[in-house]
Design an enzyme around this catalytic site. Structure first.
Site, PDB file in Angstrom:
ATOM      1  N   GLU A 178       0.817  -1.224   0.000  1.00 46.80           N
ATOM      2  CA  GLU A 178       0.000   0.000   0.000  1.00 46.80           C
ATOM      3  C   GLU A 178       0.847   1.270   0.000  1.00 46.80           C
ATOM      4  O   GLU A 178       0.662   2.152   0.844  1.00 46.80           O
ATOM      5  CB  GLU A 178      -0.987  -0.046   1.182  1.00 46.80           C
ATOM      6  CG  GLU A 178      -1.893  -1.266   1.085  1.00 46.80           C
ATOM      7  CD  GLU A 178      -2.773  -1.493   2.305  1.00 46.80           C
ATOM      8  OE1 GLU A 178      -2.680  -0.715   3.270  1.00 46.80           O
ATOM      9  OE2 GLU A 178      -3.551  -2.466   2.297  1.00 46.80           O
ATOM     10  N   ASP A 233      -1.031  -3.763  -3.537  1.00 47.00           N
ATOM     11  CA  ASP A 233      -1.880  -2.592  -3.246  1.00 47.00           C
ATOM     12  C   ASP A 233      -3.354  -2.889  -3.503  1.00 47.00           C
ATOM     13  O   ASP A 233      -3.679  -3.920  -4.092  1.00 47.00           O
ATOM     14  CB  ASP A 233      -1.432  -1.368  -4.046  1.00 47.00           C
ATOM     15  CG  ASP A 233      -1.475  -0.101  -3.196  1.00 47.00           C
ATOM     16  OD1 ASP A 233      -2.521   0.146  -2.537  1.00 47.00           O
ATOM     17  OD2 ASP A 233      -0.474   0.631  -3.165  1.00 47.00           O
ATOM     18  N   GLU A 295      -5.745 -10.678  -1.938  1.00 53.31           N
ATOM     19  CA  GLU A 295      -6.633 -10.552  -0.770  1.00 53.31           C
ATOM     20  C   GLU A 295      -8.108 -10.549  -1.182  1.00 53.31           C
ATOM     21  O   GLU A 295      -8.908  -9.779  -0.645  1.00 53.31           O
ATOM     22  CB  GLU A 295      -6.304  -9.266  -0.002  1.00 53.31           C
ATOM     23  CG  GLU A 295      -4.851  -9.154   0.398  1.00 53.31           C
ATOM     24  CD  GLU A 295      -4.518  -7.921   1.247  1.00 53.31           C
ATOM     25  OE1 GLU A 295      -5.456  -7.247   1.706  1.00 53.31           O
ATOM     26  OE2 GLU A 295      -3.323  -7.651   1.436  1.00 53.31           O
TER      27      GLU A 295
END
Ligand code: G3I
Length: 461
Positions: A178, A233, A295
Site C-alpha cells: 500500500e 496494493d 486478498e
C-alpha cells in the site's frame, strides 16, 4: 506438490461431476465429496489465516483446498517485536509456518514494509524519542532500521524452517504494501512516515534488502532467487490508482529494482464489474513481472439472503473465469480469510467461500464452475508382445490446438505431440515376467486433463 503442471492436470472431471451435483451436496459439512479449489486451477490458490485455521476442521479445509497460506496479521512489521523492541517470531507466525511445512503448503509472506502496523519507534530517535527528520543522519538511521528488520525476519524464518529454496515454505513476500496514494499526489505515492523521511528511495531499498536477505544470505546455495518479491496494493481495479501503480512499477523496473511480482488485493463487492479486475491484470501483462491476486473477498451486503449468496456464486465464478483466462500472468490467487465471520469485512455480509460451520457456500461452487472443461483424456493398458510386457498409453487431445505431452510410467518417460482432435499412443516395455497393478501419469502445459493418471492391470507373460 504444488507445481503448475500438477494443477494443470487437475481432477476437472471429478470437479465437473461435483459441480453438477452441487445443489445436492451444498449443505454437506466441509465439502468432503468435492474437489479442492487447488485441484481446479492452473495457478496456486491461497488463503489468509491465523493459528485458528491451523487445527481441527479449519486446518483440514485449508490443506484440502489451498496451495499456500498468508499470515493475515502475524508477519506484519509490528508482529516481529515484543514489548521491549526485541525481534522474535510471533507464536502465531511459527504455528502458520509449521502448519505449512507439515501439509506441504507454501507461505506467501505479508508484509515487510507498511505504513500501518509498524512500531512507532521505527520512526523515532532512539534516545530522545523525537520523530526522525530528513537529515542525512536520521535518514541513515531509518535505512538501517529497515535493513535490520528485513534481515531479522529472513533469519528467523530460515532458522525455524530452513533456508529459502531448501525446505522453507516461504516462496513469496509482499515487500512493500500500500505505497500508492489514494489521491492524485504528484508522484502517486502515499505520504507515510517512510516516505516523509526517505522519499521514494524507501521502496527501492526495501526490495534490494529483501533480495539480499531472502534470495542471498538466507537462500540455499545454488538456488536462484527462491523467494518472489511482490509490491501489493488495493483499488487497482480503479483506473486512476492503477495508473499511479503502473507508473511506479515502471520506474522501479527502469532502475533495476528486483521486483518480481505485482499484487492486486481485490477487496471488491457485487457491484464491482469483474472486467475491472481483468483490466487491472491486463495493465501489467506486458511488464516483466508476474502478478498475484492477494486478498480477494466479496461481501454481499446485509441482510445475507439466499438470493444474495447466489449472486455471490455468480460473482466468484465470473471472477475466477477472469483469472483462468489470465493464468499465464498469475502467480497465485488468494482469498482473504477462510470462513465468513473471521473476515475483516464480516459486517458487510458473508464475503468468503466457506460458512462458519465450514460448509462450502454457493461461492465455493462458483469458483469450481469457473474451471475450464478438460481437453485431455488418458488411458493406459498392459499387454504381452513377443515375451515382453508392454504398457501402452493413449492420450486424446480434445482441444483446438496441438499439445506437447509427457507420459510417465514406472518403466520410463516419453514425450509426444498430439494433434488437435486426435489420439496418440506411446509404449514402454519391460523384460519382467510379471507387472503388478500400476499407474501412468501425464503432464502437459497445453492440455487440461480430467485426470492426470490412469491405472493398468497386473499382467504375467
Ligand atoms: O493484536 C490485537 C489483539 O492483541 C487484541 O486482543 C485484538 C482486540 O481486537 O486486536 C488485535 O489486533 C487486531 C488485529 O487485526 C489482529 O486481530 C487489530 O485490532 C485489527 O485492526 C487488525 O485488523 C487487521 C487489519 O489488516 C489491520 O490493518 C485485519 O485482521 C486484517 O484482515 C487486515 O488485513 C489488511 C491487509 O493486511 C492489507 N490490506 C488490507 C487488509 C484489510 O484491511
Amino acid at each position: 506438490m504444488t507445481s503448475a503442471g500438477r494443477r494443470l492436470l487437475a481432477s476437472a472431471a471429478a470437479m465437473l461431476l461435483a459441480v453438477s451435483m452441487a445443489s445436492a451436496v451444498e449443505s454437506a459439512s466441509a465439502g468432503e465429496t468435492d474437489p479442492g479449489v487447488k485441484d481446479t486451477t492452473p495457478f496456486a490458490v491461497g488463503v489468509a489465516i491465523d493459528q485458528r485455521e491451523t487445527t481441527g476442521t479449519a486446518g483440514v479445509l485449508v490443506a484440502r483446498n489451498f496451495d499456500q497460506v498468508t499470515a493475515e496479521n502475524h508477519m506484519k512489521p509490528d508482529a516481529w517485536y515484543d514489548g521491549q523492541r526485541s525481534l522474535r517470531m510471533h507464536p502465531q507466525a511459527a504455528a502458520i509456518l509449521d502448519f505449512a511445512s507439515a501439509h506441504d503448503l507454501h507461505v506467501y509472506g505479508h508484509t515487510l514494509v507498511w505504513y500501518q502496523q509498524t512500531p512507532a519507534w521505527f520512526f523515532q530517535n532512539a534516545s530522545s524519542g523525537q520523530a526522525l527528520g530528513t537529515s542525512d543522519a536520521d535518514r541513515a538511521v531509518l535505512r538501517e532500521r529497515m535493513r535490520t528488520h528485513i534481515f531479522g525476519v529472513a533469519r528467523l524464518l530460515s532458522e525455524r524452517s530452513g533456508l529459502f529454496g531448501a525446505g522453507n515454505p516461504v516462496n513469496a513476500f509482499d515487500v512493500v504494501n500500500e505505497v500508492i496514494s489514494d489521491g492524485p499526489e504528484s508522484d502517486g505515492l502515499r505520504r507515510s512516515e517512510w516516505y516523509r523521511i526517505l522519499g521514494e528511495e524507501y521502496i527501492d531499498l526495501a526490495f534490494r534488502y529483501a533480495d539480499e536477505a531472502f534470495n542471498g544470505v538466507y537462500a540455499a546455495p545454488g538456488v536462484h532467487r527462491p523467494v518472489k518479491l511482490f509490491i501489493n496494493d488495493y483499488n487497482t481495479e480503479y483506473a486512476s490508482k492503477r495508473a499511479r501503480y503502473l507508473a511506479l512499477v515502471d520506474r522501479l523496473l527502469a532502475r533495476g529494482v528486483p521486483v518480481d511480482g505485482v499484487g492486486h488485493q481485490f477487496h471488491v463487492g457485487l457491484t464491482t464489474p469483474v472486467d475491472a479486475m481483468a483490466q487491472a491484470i491486463d495493465a501489467f501483462a506486458s511488464r516483466p513481472v508476474t502478478q498475484a491476486v492477494t486478498e480477494l473477498d466479496v461481501p454481499v451486503g446485509t441482510p445475507v439472503t439466499a438470493e444474495r449468496l447466489e449472486a455471490q456464486r455468480t460473482y466468484y465464478r465470473d471472477a475466477f473465469a477472469v483469472f483462468h483466462a489470465r493464468a499465464s500472468s498469475l502467480y497465485s490467487v488468494s482469498v482473504w480469510g477462510l470462513t465468513d465471520s473471521r473476515s475483516w469485512r464480516a459486517k458487510d455480509g458473508a464475503p468468503l467461500l466457506f460458512a462458519d460451520d465450514y460448509s462450502p457456500k454457493p461461492a465455493f461452487y462458483g469458483v469450481l464452475e469457473a474451471a475450464p472443461a478438460p481437453t485431455g483424456v488418458l488411458n493406459a493398458t498392459t499387454r504381452c508382445v513377443a515375451g515382453r510386457i508392454v504398457v501402452v498409453t493413449t492420450v486424446e487431445n480434445r482441444g483446438a490446438s496441438a499439445a506437447a505431452v509427457t507420459v510417465t510410467s514406472p518403466y520410463g518417460s516419453r514425450a509426444l505431440r498430439v494433434a488437435a482432435g486426435t489420439k496418440a499412443s506411446v509404449a514402454v516395455s519391460t523384460r519382467a515376467a510379471t507387472v503388478p497393478v500400476g499407474e501412468v501419469t501425464v503432464s502437459s502445459t497445453d492440455l487440461v486433463f480430467g485426470t492426470d493418471r490412469s491405472g493398468y492391470a497386473a499382467v504375467t507373460c
